[in-house]
Design an enzyme around this catalytic site. Structure first.
Site, PDB file in Angstrom:
ATOM      1  N   CYS A 257       0.953  -1.395   0.078  1.00 31.53           N
ATOM      2  CA  CYS A 257      -0.002  -0.036  -0.067  1.00 31.53           C
ATOM      3  C   CYS A 257       0.980   1.387   0.026  1.00 31.53           C
ATOM      4  CB  CYS A 257      -0.809   0.059   1.302  1.00 31.53           C
ATOM      5  SG  CYS A 257      -1.912  -1.305   1.417  1.00 31.53           S
TER       6      CYS A 257
ATOM      7  N   CYS B 124      13.620  25.895  -4.755  1.00 35.15           N
ATOM      8  CA  CYS B 124      14.008  25.845  -3.222  1.00 35.15           C
ATOM      9  C   CYS B 124      14.441  24.699  -2.297  1.00 35.15           C
ATOM     10  CB  CYS B 124      12.671  26.805  -2.545  1.00 35.15           C
ATOM     11  SG  CYS B 124      11.372  25.912  -2.663  1.00 35.15           S
TER      12      CYS B 124
END
Length: 364
Positions: A39, A320
């Site tokens: 998952c 950034c």
């Protein structure tokens, strides 16, 4: 993403699945030994016991280990993809964009209105009917700018009265029909990436926002661009958004090192200077906050540079994530520090030199 991944510690990963932390999307895969299923970190299935799980860096590794994908969170697809059960609705929405849908219409398609509502609230942060209303508003604004009269536009796009159209437009955009007629809207579209869905906003003037949808500051960023550009913000498609999605896909595939997009980086002179310096950091390299401060002529303004980094509205494109502490530690990334680390790992793997020593430590 084809990067050599360094996983968080097992304790961090298990806590992430307990918390269903969507910021860990694309960072690792969790597999459950007792069920043979793997998952995403944010899967809403019952949390397995710690002794019953193991972690992998990718779905390929989980598949190779003999696990099969979860049918609930569908880890082989990009997070945020339209599920199979909802695809027919999206097809009809595209073919009839001005239609006013009712719960009875959904039930005719074999869909539960509650289930549809929950999906839209999770992925769009609004109900299904609110999403449709904003889409109709976007089409109506297009009609206004094409010269159609206000009443015809309102009725043609599913609004039952002119007053209802005016109220909806003012509620969602802060503008009157007359204002909207003379101001190009900023259009917003979701872009799916291996690290989770992002929201992109732009128009003919360029891209003005690109953020991960789970960023806590996202509503504030929309407020900022609304005040800064004084333009209605509505869902919709635009060539600059399509090109952004294409270039992002190439970036994550390791096929692109620079972006070629029209950008709206409006800010104060100091902000503009810092953001421009971010764009000049070479792919696969990092700079410290102090180095950026020196570059903009403010050697003692490292903290101000850090704040300006946080105010950057164009994640990845204005990189950034390539700014680190002077000691090389990772800190201060609004999209999540593990995402920052994974972006740097991707660039390291793609870099032709392949010798970059990236920081490995994260300061929470």
């Amino acid at each position: 993403m084809n990067a050599t991944a360094t996983l968080p510690s097992p304790e961090q990963m298990y806590q992430a699945i307990v918390d269903r932390d969507v910021e860990m999307e694309g960072i690792f895969i969790v597999a459950v030994k007792t069920t043979g299923i793997f998952c995403r970190p944010g899967c809403k299935a019952k949390t397995p016991n710690r002794e019953n799980v193991e972690f992998f860096a990718s779905t390929d590794e989980a598949l190779a280990a003999g696990y099969r994908p979860c049918k609930r969170c569908r880890p082989l697809e990009l997070a945020g993809s339209v599920p199979v059960w909802l695809a027919p609705l999206f097809e009809q929405m595209e073919s009839e964009p001005s239609r006013r849908w009712t719960n009875a219409d959904l039930q005719t398609l074999g869909l539960s209105p509650i289930r549809v509502r929950r999906w839209f609230q999770e992925h769009y942060r609004m109900t299904f009917h609110a999403y449709l209303r904003t889409r109709r508003l976007g089409l109506a604004v297009d009609g206004l700018q094409s010269g159609d009269d206000i009443l015809s536009v309102a009725l043609d796009h599913g609004f039952q009265s002119l007053s209802g159209f005016r109220e909806s437009l003012r509620k969602w955009t802060g503008h009157t029909p007359t204002d909207a007629k003379h101001k190009d809207p900023i259009l917003v579209e979701r872009i799916l990436t291996p690290l989770g869905p992002m929201l992109a906003a732009g128009n003919d003037a360029g891209l003005c926002l690109l953020e991960f949808v789970d960023r806590k500051m996202l509503p504030k960023q929309f407020e900022r661009i609304s005040k800064l550009f004084s333009q209605p913000i509505l869902p919709g498609s635009h060539p600059v958004l399509a090109e952004t999605a294409r270039q992002l896909e190439e970036y994550f595939q390791g096929k692109r090192k620079t972006f070629d997009l029209p950008l709206r980086m409006d800010g104060t002179p100091f902000q503009s200077a810092v953001w421009q310096q971010l764009c000049e950091i070479p792919f696969g390299e990092t700079r410290s906050y102090r180095q950026l401060a020196v570059k903009v002529g403010k050697p003692t303004a490292s903290r101000a540079v850090g704040r300006t980094n946080g105010d950057n509205r164009l994640a990845i494109v204005v990189p950034c994530h390539r700014v680190v502490r002077s000691d090389g530690h990772l800190c201060g990334y609004a999209g999540g520090l593990w995402r920052k680390k994974r972006l740097l790992q991707l660039e390291q793997a793609t870099s032709s030199a392949g010798q970059l020593a990236l920081p490995l430590d994260i300061d929470e």
